[in-house]
Enzyme design. Sequence first.
Site, PDB file in Angstrom:
ATOM      1  N   CYS A   4      46.744   6.713  37.148  1.00  0.00           N
ATOM      2  CA  CYS A   4      46.950   5.530  36.311  1.00  0.00           C
ATOM      3  C   CYS A   4      46.145   4.338  36.851  1.00  0.00           C
ATOM      4  O   CYS A   4      46.328   3.904  37.989  1.00  0.00           O
ATOM      5  CB  CYS A   4      48.436   5.186  36.257  1.00  0.00           C
ATOM      6  SG  CYS A   4      48.760   3.660  35.377  1.00  0.00           S
ATOM      7  N   ASP A  30      42.327  -9.887  32.235  1.00  0.00           N
ATOM      8  CA  ASP A  30      41.819  -8.755  31.461  1.00  0.00           C
ATOM      9  C   ASP A  30      40.296  -8.685  31.628  1.00  0.00           C
ATOM     10  O   ASP A  30      39.605  -9.698  31.602  1.00  0.00           O
ATOM     11  CB  ASP A  30      42.194  -8.929  29.972  1.00  0.00           C
ATOM     12  CG  ASP A  30      42.050  -7.634  29.196  1.00  0.00           C
ATOM     13  OD1 ASP A  30      43.074  -7.087  28.764  1.00  0.00           O
ATOM     14  OD2 ASP A  30      40.898  -7.152  29.033  1.00  0.00           O
ATOM     15  N   HIS A  46      55.520   2.374  37.775  1.00  0.00           N
ATOM     16  CA  HIS A  46      54.872   2.963  36.603  1.00  0.00           C
ATOM     17  C   HIS A  46      55.894   3.192  35.497  1.00  0.00           C
ATOM     18  O   HIS A  46      56.780   4.035  35.614  1.00  0.00           O
ATOM     19  CB  HIS A  46      54.183   4.286  36.951  1.00  0.00           C
ATOM     20  CG  HIS A  46      53.481   4.887  35.771  1.00  0.00           C
ATOM     21  ND1 HIS A  46      52.184   4.547  35.428  1.00  0.00           N
ATOM     22  CD2 HIS A  46      53.912   5.754  34.824  1.00  0.00           C
ATOM     23  CE1 HIS A  46      51.844   5.198  34.326  1.00  0.00           C
ATOM     24  NE2 HIS A  46      52.879   5.950  33.940  1.00  0.00           N
ATOM     25  N   ASN A  87      51.379  -3.872  23.278  1.00  0.00           N
ATOM     26  CA  ASN A  87      51.020  -2.774  22.382  1.00  0.00           C
ATOM     27  C   ASN A  87      51.710  -1.495  22.851  1.00  0.00           C
ATOM     28  O   ASN A  87      51.725  -1.193  24.042  1.00  0.00           O
ATOM     29  CB  ASN A  87      49.503  -2.574  22.381  1.00  0.00           C
ATOM     30  CG  ASN A  87      48.760  -3.777  21.840  1.00  0.00           C
ATOM     31  OD1 ASN A  87      49.237  -4.428  20.909  1.00  0.00           O
ATOM     32  ND2 ASN A  87      47.615  -4.090  22.413  1.00  0.00           N
ATOM     33  N   GLY A  93      48.002   0.390  19.238  1.00  0.00           N
ATOM     34  CA  GLY A  93      46.774  -0.013  19.910  1.00  0.00           C
ATOM     35  C   GLY A  93      46.833   0.050  21.422  1.00  0.00           C
ATOM     36  O   GLY A  93      46.009  -0.555  22.107  1.00  0.00           O
ATOM     37  N   THR A  95      45.991   1.365  24.847  1.00  0.00           N
ATOM     38  CA  THR A  95      44.918   2.201  25.400  1.00  0.00           C
ATOM     39  C   THR A  95      45.141   2.553  26.865  1.00  0.00           C
ATOM     40  O   THR A  95      44.503   3.466  27.386  1.00  0.00           O
ATOM     41  CB  THR A  95      43.549   1.502  25.264  1.00  0.00           C
ATOM     42  OG1 THR A  95      43.583   0.255  25.960  1.00  0.00           O
ATOM     43  CG2 THR A  95      43.195   1.264  23.804  1.00  0.00           C
ATOM     44  N   HIS A  98      50.339   2.354  30.875  1.00  0.00           N
ATOM     45  CA  HIS A  98      51.194   1.713  31.895  1.00  0.00           C
ATOM     46  C   HIS A  98      51.609   0.395  31.247  1.00  0.00           C
ATOM     47  O   HIS A  98      50.738  -0.415  30.872  1.00  0.00           O
ATOM     48  CB  HIS A  98      50.391   1.493  33.183  1.00  0.00           C
ATOM     49  CG  HIS A  98      51.144   0.837  34.303  1.00  0.00           C
ATOM     50  ND1 HIS A  98      51.230   1.366  35.575  1.00  0.00           N
ATOM     51  CD2 HIS A  98      51.841  -0.323  34.347  1.00  0.00           C
ATOM     52  CE1 HIS A  98      51.945   0.569  36.347  1.00  0.00           C
ATOM     53  NE2 HIS A  98      52.325  -0.483  35.621  1.00  0.00           N
ATOM     54  N   HIS A 100      52.259  -3.013  29.852  1.00  0.00           N
ATOM     55  CA  HIS A 100      51.594  -4.282  30.189  1.00  0.00           C
ATOM     56  C   HIS A 100      51.810  -5.276  29.070  1.00  0.00           C
ATOM     57  O   HIS A 100      51.879  -4.919  27.892  1.00  0.00           O
ATOM     58  CB  HIS A 100      50.103  -4.075  30.463  1.00  0.00           C
ATOM     59  CG  HIS A 100      49.363  -3.346  29.386  1.00  0.00           C
ATOM     60  ND1 HIS A 100      49.414  -1.970  29.254  1.00  0.00           N
ATOM     61  CD2 HIS A 100      48.577  -3.781  28.377  1.00  0.00           C
ATOM     62  CE1 HIS A 100      48.678  -1.595  28.229  1.00  0.00           C
ATOM     63  NE2 HIS A 100      48.165  -2.672  27.661  1.00  0.00           N
TER      64      HIS A 100
HETATM   65  P1  AMP Z   1      46.025  -2.170  25.477  1.00  0.00           P
HETATM   66  O1  AMP Z   1      44.908  -1.887  24.498  1.00  0.00           O
HETATM   67  O2  AMP Z   1      47.125  -2.996  24.927  1.00  0.00           O
HETATM   68  O3  AMP Z   1      46.508  -0.894  26.134  1.00  0.00           O
HETATM   69  O4  AMP Z   1      45.370  -3.087  26.595  1.00  0.00           O
HETATM   70  C1  AMP Z   1      44.671  -2.579  27.685  1.00  0.00           C
HETATM   71  C2  AMP Z   1      43.876  -3.729  28.235  1.00  0.00           C
HETATM   72  O5  AMP Z   1      43.462  -3.406  29.541  1.00  0.00           O
HETATM   73  C3  AMP Z   1      42.602  -4.054  27.446  1.00  0.00           C
HETATM   74  O6  AMP Z   1      42.661  -5.402  26.968  1.00  0.00           O
HETATM   75  C4  AMP Z   1      41.492  -3.847  28.457  1.00  0.00           C
HETATM   76  O7  AMP Z   1      40.447  -4.781  28.309  1.00  0.00           O
HETATM   77  C5  AMP Z   1      42.230  -3.991  29.764  1.00  0.00           C
HETATM   78  N1  AMP Z   1      41.648  -3.301  30.892  1.00  0.00           N
HETATM   79  C6  AMP Z   1      41.267  -2.006  30.958  1.00  0.00           C
HETATM   80  N2  AMP Z   1      40.781  -1.711  32.172  1.00  0.00           N
HETATM   81  C7  AMP Z   1      40.888  -2.856  32.917  1.00  0.00           C
HETATM   82  C8  AMP Z   1      40.548  -3.205  34.249  1.00  0.00           C
HETATM   83  N3  AMP Z   1      40.012  -2.315  35.107  1.00  0.00           N
HETATM   84  N4  AMP Z   1      40.762  -4.479  34.660  1.00  0.00           N
HETATM   85  C9  AMP Z   1      41.291  -5.386  33.805  1.00  0.00           C
HETATM   86  N5  AMP Z   1      41.639  -5.116  32.537  1.00  0.00           N
HETATM   87  C10 AMP Z   1      41.424  -3.869  32.093  1.00  0.00           C
HETATM   88 ZN    ZN Z   2      50.800   3.255  36.211  1.00  0.00          ZN
END
Ligand code: AMP
Ligand code: ZN
Length: 114
Positions: A4, A30, A46, A87, A93, A95, A98, A100
């Site tokens: 993760c 982000d 987690h 999300n 949405g 992605t 974990h 957040h």
């Molecule tokens: P979600 O689409 O709601 O799952 O948001 C995931 C967020 O994580 C997205 O806005 C990505 O830009 C952000 N993200 C992915 N990898 C990283 C990373 N290594 N450091 C900071 N943000 C990240």
């Molecule tokens: Zn995690």
Amino acid sequence: MNDCIFCKISKGEIPSKKVYEDDKVFVFHDISPEAPVHVLVIPKEHIASANDIDESKSDIIAHIYLVIHKIVRELGIAETGYRIVNNCGEDGGQTVNHLHFHILGGRSLKWPPG
Ligand code: AMP
Ligand code: ZN
């Protein structure tokens, strides 16, 4: 779980721009900001998504909102306003699997989201 990316970020195994950290929560910018202020608030534990929140998680979820209350002041967006986004799942949405909370601010945000 060991793969993760957000677990690795909260442990410092993957670099991030840290905003805040305590024993339970990690906050970082982000990597692809959608607003002048765009940070992510994650539990160090987690938890895959909002679907995995049950009574046993109520303390950490409450703590996350207290951390948000603090950091929006430090980030200077408490007065102008901001959006908290969580999300969940494919249609939501999500992605990164974990839990957040996005904190978006620093500009006027449109509603509804797409
Ligand atoms: P979600 O689409 O709601 O799952 O948001 C995931 C967020 O994580 C997205 O806005 C990505 O830009 C952000 N993200 C992915 N990898 C990283 C990373 N290594 N450091 C900071 N943000 C990240
Ligand atoms: Zn995690």
